[in-house]
Design an enzyme around this catalytic site. Structure first.
Site, mmCIF file in Angstrom:
data_model
loop_
_atom_site.group_PDB
_atom_site.id
_atom_site.type_symbol
_atom_site.label_atom_id
_atom_site.label_comp_id
_atom_site.label_asym_id
_atom_site.label_seq_id
_atom_site.Cartn_x
_atom_site.Cartn_y
_atom_site.Cartn_z
ATOM 1 N N ASP A 8 0.964 -1.064 0.064
ATOM 2 C CA ASP A 8 -0.108 -0.185 0.019
ATOM 3 C C ASP A 8 0.912 1.234 0.146
ATOM 4 O OD1 ASP A 8 -2.358 1.517 0.635
ATOM 5 O OD2 ASP A 8 -1.826 1.723 2.696
ATOM 6 N N ASP A 10 -0.196 4.900 1.053
ATOM 7 C CA ASP A 10 -0.498 6.054 1.874
ATOM 8 C C ASP A 10 -0.590 5.414 3.267
ATOM 9 O OD1 ASP A 10 -0.620 8.331 0.348
ATOM 10 O OD2 ASP A 10 -2.792 7.312 -0.244
HETATM 11 P P1 B16 Z 1 -6.809 9.897 -4.014
HETATM 12 P P2 B16 Z 1 -3.859 4.102 -0.063
HETATM 13 C C1 B16 Z 1 -5.616 5.953 -0.248
HETATM 14 O O1 B16 Z 1 -4.441 5.472 -0.499
HETATM 15 C C2 B16 Z 1 -5.870 6.617 0.797
HETATM 16 O O2 B16 Z 1 -5.454 5.712 2.143
HETATM 17 C C3 B16 Z 1 -7.316 7.158 1.218
HETATM 18 O O3 B16 Z 1 -7.250 8.223 2.296
HETATM 19 C C4 B16 Z 1 -7.486 7.863 -0.342
HETATM 20 O O4 B16 Z 1 -8.694 8.655 -0.236
HETATM 21 C C5 B16 Z 1 -7.419 7.223 -1.450
HETATM 22 O O5 B16 Z 1 -6.333 6.468 -1.184
HETATM 23 C C6 B16 Z 1 -7.548 7.843 -2.729
HETATM 24 O O6 B16 Z 1 -6.538 8.846 -2.885
HETATM 25 O O7 B16 Z 1 -7.905 10.790 -3.542
HETATM 26 O O8 B16 Z 1 -5.254 10.439 -4.132
HETATM 27 O O9 B16 Z 1 -7.250 9.209 -5.133
HETATM 28 O O10 B16 Z 1 -3.799 3.917 1.511
HETATM 29 O O11 B16 Z 1 -4.626 2.899 -0.819
HETATM 30 O O12 B16 Z 1 -2.469 3.865 -0.760
HETATM 31 MG MG MG Z 2 -3.085 3.136 3.257
#
Ligand code: B16
Ligand code: MG
Length: 219
Positions: A8, A10
């Site tokens: 992952d 984030d």
């Molecule tokens: P975006 P991950 C996720 O990333 C985040 O945890 C989540 O908080 C976020 O809303 C989602 O990506 C979408 O991100 O708005 O930048 O497309 O944890 O799966 O790496």
């Molecule tokens: Mg994450």
């Protein structure tokens, strides 16, 4: 050892989970829907539009906005987020991650990224980690948000490894559920009470190593 490790982004490779939280919180305040870190746990790993829907449900406000308005709200959050990640540097990579990526490469273990974020490529480039990855799934091609396993399955397919030979690493409950539904071993980073569905929970990324990975794999 596993044949592939699927990360992952984030909350695992960098602390951008905090930037997502602050951006959503800002939007929430503007909509008079305040929320705390505990509620934020339910947003982690969840894609942009689904996150917005969850925040609107918290304020019982799903019907207050048209689809066009919702798209505009999601774009607004993204502007706050994109602004806050402009200054990410390689120093923002969490402890232990670079050493692990190098060890994986040295051992010819495939490396993939399964992030829900449409900003994943940009963030990976800012952090200068993109070159370690055999594949970074494009979140725009993923139809079903975590906890659905789609993004992890896409990552495994792209590197040509069967799910049973993969380990996924996640910081979100929805992400751990996605990994387990994909038929992979899961290592979680964070609070063991929230992430109890994982095969192994580590308090932080500095505890990650080839040894911890092989441990969960031989289970
Ligand atoms: P975006 P991950 C996720 O990333 C985040 O945890 C989540 O908080 C976020 O809303 C989602 O990506 C979408 O991100 O708005 O930048 O497309 O944890 O799966 O790496
Ligand atoms: Mg994450």
């Amino acid at each position: 050892y596993p044949q592939a490790v699927i990360f992952d982004l984030d909350g695992v490779i960098t602390d951008s989970a905090e930037h997502h939280f602050l951006a959503w919180q800002q939007l929430g305040q503007e909509l008079s829907i305040p929320f705390d870190r505990q509620f934020n746990e339910t947003l982690k790993g969840v894609n942009r539009m689904d996150s917005l829907e969850r925040i609107l449900s918290l304020g019982q406000a799903n019907d207050r906005y048209s689809e066009t308005e919702k798209t505009a709200l999601a774009e607004k959050k993204n502007r706050y987020y994109v602004e806050s990640i402009q200054h990410l540097t390689p120093q923002d990579v969490l402890p232990g991650i670079i050493d692990l990526l190098k060890d994986l490469r040295q051992n010819k273990i495939k490396i993939a990224m399964a992030s829900a974020s449409k900003n994943a490529q940009f963030v990976s480039e800012r952090l200068e980690v993109d070159h370690y990855f055999d594949h970074i799934v494009d979140a725009a091609t993923v139809e079903k948000s975590k906890p659905h396993p789609e993004v992890f399955l896409k990552a495994a397919t792209a590197v040509g490894v069967a799910p049973t030979d993969c380990v996924g690493i996640e910081d979100a409950a929805a992400g751990v559920e996605a990994i387990k539904s994909a038929g992979m071993r899961a290592i979680a980073i964070g609070d063991a009470d929230i992430l109890n569905a994982a095969d192994l929970v580590l308090t932080d990324t500095s505890k990650l190593s080839l040894t911890t990975l092989s441990g969960v794999f031989s289970k």
